[in-house]
Design an enzyme around this catalytic site. Structure first.
Site, PDB file in Angstrom:
ATOM      1  N   SER A  93      22.681  35.134  42.218  1.00 50.00           N
ATOM      2  CA  SER A  93      24.144  35.101  42.156  1.00 50.00           C
ATOM      3  C   SER A  93      24.653  33.714  42.508  1.00 50.00           C
ATOM      4  O   SER A  93      24.312  33.166  43.568  1.00 50.00           O
ATOM      5  CB  SER A  93      24.740  36.090  43.150  1.00 50.00           C
ATOM      6  N   HIS A 126      26.637  35.924  36.850  1.00 53.81           N
ATOM      7  CA  HIS A 126      25.369  36.026  36.098  1.00 53.81           C
ATOM      8  C   HIS A 126      25.716  35.922  34.614  1.00 53.81           C
ATOM      9  O   HIS A 126      26.117  36.902  33.979  1.00 53.81           O
ATOM     10  CB  HIS A 126      24.664  37.356  36.396  1.00 53.81           C
ATOM     11  N   HIS A 155      20.119  44.015  37.930  1.00 57.59           N
ATOM     12  CA  HIS A 155      20.005  44.696  39.225  1.00 57.59           C
ATOM     13  C   HIS A 155      19.953  46.207  39.013  1.00 57.59           C
ATOM     14  O   HIS A 155      20.576  46.734  38.083  1.00 57.59           O
ATOM     15  CB  HIS A 155      21.207  44.375  40.115  1.00 57.59           C
ATOM     16  N   TYR A 173      21.455  48.346  40.787  1.00 56.91           N
ATOM     17  CA  TYR A 173      22.776  48.958  41.000  1.00 56.91           C
ATOM     18  C   TYR A 173      23.667  48.896  39.761  1.00 56.91           C
ATOM     19  O   TYR A 173      24.686  49.569  39.692  1.00 56.91           O
ATOM     20  CB  TYR A 173      23.497  48.326  42.206  1.00 56.91           C
ATOM     21  N   GLU A 174      23.267  48.066  38.759  1.00 53.17           N
ATOM     22  CA  GLU A 174      24.042  48.041  37.512  1.00 53.17           C
ATOM     23  C   GLU A 174      23.757  49.283  36.669  1.00 53.17           C
ATOM     24  O   GLU A 174      24.392  49.495  35.641  1.00 53.17           O
ATOM     25  CB  GLU A 174      23.684  46.790  36.693  1.00 53.17           C
ATOM     26  N   ALA A 223      20.846  35.256  46.247  1.00 56.39           N
ATOM     27  CA  ALA A 223      21.802  35.112  47.337  1.00 56.39           C
ATOM     28  C   ALA A 223      21.513  36.254  48.315  1.00 56.39           C
ATOM     29  O   ALA A 223      21.260  37.380  47.878  1.00 56.39           O
ATOM     30  CB  ALA A 223      23.219  35.245  46.793  1.00 56.39           C
ATOM     31  N   MET A 252      19.800  42.381  47.077  1.00 60.96           N
ATOM     32  CA  MET A 252      19.744  43.561  46.197  1.00 60.96           C
ATOM     33  C   MET A 252      18.892  43.313  44.945  1.00 60.96           C
ATOM     34  O   MET A 252      19.169  43.880  43.881  1.00 60.96           O
ATOM     35  CB  MET A 252      21.162  43.944  45.762  1.00 60.96           C
ATOM     36  N   SER A 253      17.887  42.459  45.058  1.00 63.19           N
ATOM     37  CA  SER A 253      17.110  42.125  43.847  1.00 63.19           C
ATOM     38  C   SER A 253      15.718  41.636  44.229  1.00 63.19           C
ATOM     39  O   SER A 253      15.212  41.932  45.308  1.00 63.19           O
ATOM     40  CB  SER A 253      17.839  41.014  43.075  1.00 63.19           C
ATOM     41  N   ASN A 264      25.866  34.493  53.721  1.00 62.36           N
ATOM     42  CA  ASN A 264      26.702  35.113  54.766  1.00 62.36           C
ATOM     43  C   ASN A 264      25.800  35.650  55.864  1.00 62.36           C
ATOM     44  O   ASN A 264      24.606  35.854  55.650  1.00 62.36           O
ATOM     45  CB  ASN A 264      27.508  36.286  54.164  1.00 62.36           C
ATOM     46  N   HIS A 270      31.773  39.435  47.460  1.00 61.74           N
ATOM     47  CA  HIS A 270      30.992  38.760  46.408  1.00 61.74           C
ATOM     48  C   HIS A 270      31.542  37.358  46.094  1.00 61.74           C
ATOM     49  O   HIS A 270      30.767  36.438  45.818  1.00 61.74           O
ATOM     50  CB  HIS A 270      30.962  39.638  45.146  1.00 61.74           C
TER      51      HIS A 270
HETATM   52  O1  LIG Z   1      21.097  38.414  42.061  1.00 62.99           O
HETATM   53  P1  LIG Z   1      21.223  38.237  43.548  1.00 62.99           P
HETATM   54  O2  LIG Z   1      20.191  38.984  44.303  1.00 62.99           O
HETATM   55  O3  LIG Z   1      21.295  36.779  43.935  1.00 62.99           O
HETATM   56  O4  LIG Z   1      22.650  38.847  43.931  1.00 62.99           O
HETATM   57  C1  LIG Z   1      23.079  39.112  45.256  1.00 62.99           C
HETATM   58  C2  LIG Z   1      22.991  40.584  45.546  1.00 62.99           C
HETATM   59  C3  LIG Z   1      24.178  41.126  44.780  1.00 62.99           C
HETATM   60  O5  LIG Z   1      23.891  41.219  43.420  1.00 62.99           O
HETATM   61  C4  LIG Z   1      25.209  40.074  44.964  1.00 62.99           C
HETATM   62  C5  LIG Z   1      26.121  40.363  46.114  1.00 62.99           C
HETATM   63  O6  LIG Z   1      27.076  39.371  46.278  1.00 62.99           O
HETATM   64  O7  LIG Z   1      24.476  38.859  45.262  1.00 62.99           O
HETATM   65  N1  LIG Z   2      22.477  43.568  50.630  1.00 67.43           N
HETATM   66  C1  LIG Z   2      23.057  42.380  50.693  1.00 67.43           C
HETATM   67  N2  LIG Z   2      23.018  41.556  49.649  1.00 67.43           N
HETATM   68  C2  LIG Z   2      23.620  40.364  49.756  1.00 67.43           C
HETATM   69  N3  LIG Z   2      23.727  39.366  48.877  1.00 67.43           N
HETATM   70  C3  LIG Z   2      24.417  38.364  49.457  1.00 67.43           C
HETATM   71  N4  LIG Z   2      24.773  38.698  50.701  1.00 67.43           N
HETATM   72  C4  LIG Z   2      24.272  39.943  50.908  1.00 67.43           C
HETATM   73  C5  LIG Z   2      24.309  40.840  52.035  1.00 67.43           C
HETATM   74  O1  LIG Z   2      24.864  40.563  53.088  1.00 67.43           O
HETATM   75  N5  LIG Z   2      23.680  42.041  51.865  1.00 67.43           N
END
Ligand SMILES: O=P(O)(O)O[C@@H]1C[C@H](O)[C@@H](CO)O1
Ligand SMILES: Nc1nc2[nH]cnc2c(=O)[nH]1
Length: 296
Positions: free
Chosen positions: A35, A66, A88, A90-91, A118, A221-222, A245, A259
């Site tokens: 992200s 993305h 992802h 979750y999509e 991220a 989340m990936s 964060n 986000h």
């Molecule tokens: O694709 P990533 O893992 O970088 O994305 C992170 C996890 C969520 O998709 C999103 C949350 O802000 O960023």
């Molecule tokens: N699960 C999760 N994914 C993230 N992606 C970017 N920041 C976060 C977070 O605090 N938690």
């Protein structure tokens, strides 16, 4: 997931053949942009780029930050392919779809996969803007059976029961730390453990505390499913998490994550991440013997 995983895996050779008919590039390195990190593709020279919607068999990106484009090009003497946008769970994608491109990369002859994401930090030593080199992961969906390798094993790619110890290549991790020192950004970098949760919601405080106690340094989340599929088919893997964060662990803390904030930190650190990845690709050794026989 079994009938779907077979159907999905039948499409990968078609996708790889189509891409090879559209570009002269034969990539050795693949990069998956997290992200807000899509700018990694901008450094590639002599680009050929394809919208996911134009690539036969490719899933579609739905998340802001993305772009949904596959970019081929040259970087410091190496041929690369870069995913500007990942898939992802979750999509609503099945895990075999989220990892679809990884086997396509293998079929294209890629040897090394660089995954970026991220993530939120749980470790007190990781601040927003820091970069964590992934040493290992906890694949929470995988632990309960949500695994892209579920279903019949495709022996062409790898064994039924692949080992995952050592899945983040030690040599590349050392090289990245060395490069960070040379670039003067060593104070931003450390190794750590990434955990994948399903999302799309960020963590509750109780969940954050649980992850922290379990020894997780950063959560996202990936990535983990991509690394499982890559390791299964013998790709060398390097991963990094941009810490966007701190995960809220205290009931006294009134901050909360969103986000947009995640994407903003990506923009702020884009130059450093780009420098690191470029130098890593420049200095990594490539064996060029990564072909598999796809004839069935
Ligand atoms: O694709 P990533 O893992 O970088 O994305 C992170 C996890 C969520 O998709 C999103 C949350 O802000 O960023
Ligand atoms: N699960 C999760 N994914 C993230 N992606 C970017 N920041 C976060 C977070 O605090 N938690």
């Amino acid at each position: 997931e079994s009938p779907e995983s077979s159907a999905v895996s039948q499409k990968q050779p078609t996708t790889a053949d189509w891409l090879m008919s559209q570009t002269r590039h034969r990539p050795q390195v693949a990069i998956i942009c997290g992200s807000g990190l899509g700018m990694l593709a901008d450094t590639l020279k002599c680009q050929d780029s394809f919208a996911y919607s134009d690539i036969p068999g490719f899933p579609q990106s739905t998340v802001q930050g993305h772009a949904g484009r596959l970019v081929f090009g040259e970087l410091k003497g190496k041929t690369c392919v870069c995913m500007q946008g990942r898939f992802h769970m979750y999509e609503g994608h099945s895990l075999c779809k989220t990892t679809f491109p990884v086997r396509v990369f293998k079929l294209l002859g890629v040897e090394t996969l660089i995954v970026t994401n991220a993530a939120g930090s749980l470790a007190d030593s990781l601040q927003p803007g820091d970069i964590m080199i992934i040493k290992d992961h906890v694949n929470f969906p995988g632990l309960v059976g949500l695994n892209p390798l579920s279903g019949p094993n495709d022996d062409k790619f790898g064994p039924r029961f692949p080992a995952m110890s050592g899945c983040y290549d030690k040599g590349l991790r050392c090289l990245a730390l060395d490069i960070a020192k040379q670039l003067g950004v060593a104070s931003l970098m450390q190794e750590g453990v990434y955990a994948m949760v399903g999302g799309p919601n960020f963590e509750t405080i109780a969940e954050a505390r649980l992850l922290h106690r379990l020894g997780v340094d950063a959560v996202g989340m990936s990535t983990a499913p991509e690394v499982v599929v890559a390791t299964h088919c013998g790709l060398r893997v390097f991963g990094l998490s941009l810490i966007t964060n701190k995960v809220v662990k205290s009931y006294e803390d009134s901050e909360s994550v969103n986000h947009e904030g995640v994407l903003e930190v990506g923009r702020l650190r884009s130059h450093t991440v780009q420098q690191l990845v470029t130098e890593l690709i420049s200095r990594m050794e490539i064996n060029n013997n990564n072909t598999i026989n796809t004839a069935v």
